[in-house]
Design an enzyme around this catalytic site. Sequence first.
Site, PDB file in Angstrom:
ATOM      1  N   ARG A 203      -8.325  -4.779   3.750  1.00  0.00           N
ATOM      2  CA  ARG A 203      -7.664  -5.031   5.027  1.00  0.00           C
ATOM      3  C   ARG A 203      -6.804  -6.277   4.892  1.00  0.00           C
ATOM      4  NH1 ARG A 203      -8.317  -0.515   5.980  1.00  0.00           N
ATOM      5  NH2 ARG A 203      -9.397   0.490   7.737  1.00  0.00           N
ATOM      6  N   GLU A 232       0.683  -5.390   9.846  1.00  0.00           N
ATOM      7  CA  GLU A 232       1.264  -4.070   9.580  1.00  0.00           C
ATOM      8  C   GLU A 232       1.577  -3.381  10.919  1.00  0.00           C
ATOM      9  OE1 GLU A 232      -1.255  -1.666   7.122  1.00  0.00           O
ATOM     10  OE2 GLU A 232      -1.521  -3.215   5.617  1.00  0.00           O
ATOM     11  N   HIS A 249       0.229   0.063   1.946  1.00  0.00           N
ATOM     12  CA  HIS A 249      -1.101   0.492   2.391  1.00  0.00           C
ATOM     13  C   HIS A 249      -1.354   1.949   2.014  1.00  0.00           C
ATOM     14  CE1 HIS A 249      -4.380  -0.262   5.672  1.00  0.00           C
ATOM     15  NE2 HIS A 249      -4.859   0.453   4.657  1.00  0.00           N
TER      16      HIS A 249
END
Length: 376
Positions: A203, A232, A249
């Site tokens: 994360r 993000e 990601h």
Amino acid sequence: MSGLRIVADENIPALEDYFGDLGTLVRVPGRNLQREQLLDADVLLVRSVTRVNAALLAGTPVRFVGSCTIGTDHLDTGWLEAQGIPWSAAPGCNANSVVEYVFCALAALDIDWRGKSFGIVGCGNVGGLLQQRLHALDIDCAIYDPWLPDNPDAAALATVLAQDVICLHAPLVKDGPHPSRHLIGRAQLEQIKDDATLISAGRGAVVDCTALRDLLRAGKRFTTVLDVWENEPDIDTGLLELVDLGTPHIAGYSLDGKLAGTRMIRAALSAALSLPDHSDAAAGGGVKSGRTELLSRPTVAPTAFAAMAELLLQIYDPRADDRRLREAATGAQPMAQAFDRLRREYPERLELSHYSLDATTLDTALRQQLAALGLQ
């Protein structure tokens, strides 16, 4: 058919195959999902980009929430449970994909992991599988996970940060006894050796990305691989310019991992609402069963690390994802939209187990290492 109305993130694969027998499917952009779209929905299926809480669900008829991803920080699970709404995530569905990303990223950067020491922050499904893979490769590792004090490789965070390759796979926990937000802040980043490699694929906010940008800009020399970012999808393009490898990601975005998440949520939905089980044999969206033959002879010396790196990069080369992200950052489309587009339009990627190799020309040690990584 039970006649459910299912609202689902359009990026969840094989929706028709795994949920089409249950009723009506409505596909929506997950990032911009609105409460008004759920006023006649029975089931909500999301990925990590959708915040599921009272603001989204209060007053709607939704009676099951499923997230086809490993994390839960985007779900207000306390509120869901207080409302009696069953929910499920898909822990571990893409763990193997992320572990393969780690090794392919090292291969892309020509970093020979043999003889290196590894540190892992967060030893859940992903970190635990990486630990197993490292043990199979006879590689030392140190683990920092305060929830697992009895892990045989448990160590202090400072010890983990002193290793040659540091892999961050912790979930984002904002409160409680062991919060992980900015766990790797400026002080921790300064402890990393200049010749080390930092890989963040858990994360984004586990790392203080502003502090990381400032340190790299000031001349800190460790190699940096970021798949996850703070804020993000509107990531810091200044930080992107400074990292050695940056991806949007997608470490867990193998087709295998995505379909595993879809399959796990269908099973959870069937259990929660007493619906018929789903048969994989009835699904047309399964992973390709055939294997793909690689080169029988690498183009470099077969006993060299370069031979192993070449084979891995034939299967998945993260430099292509890095290139697409950098091109998007300098394009006309706003960064947030471009980041989401790269994830939405991500090309099909199969895991190593779908590929085979005639390894008769390779020495025994290299064959064993390739097998430990998952190559057939």
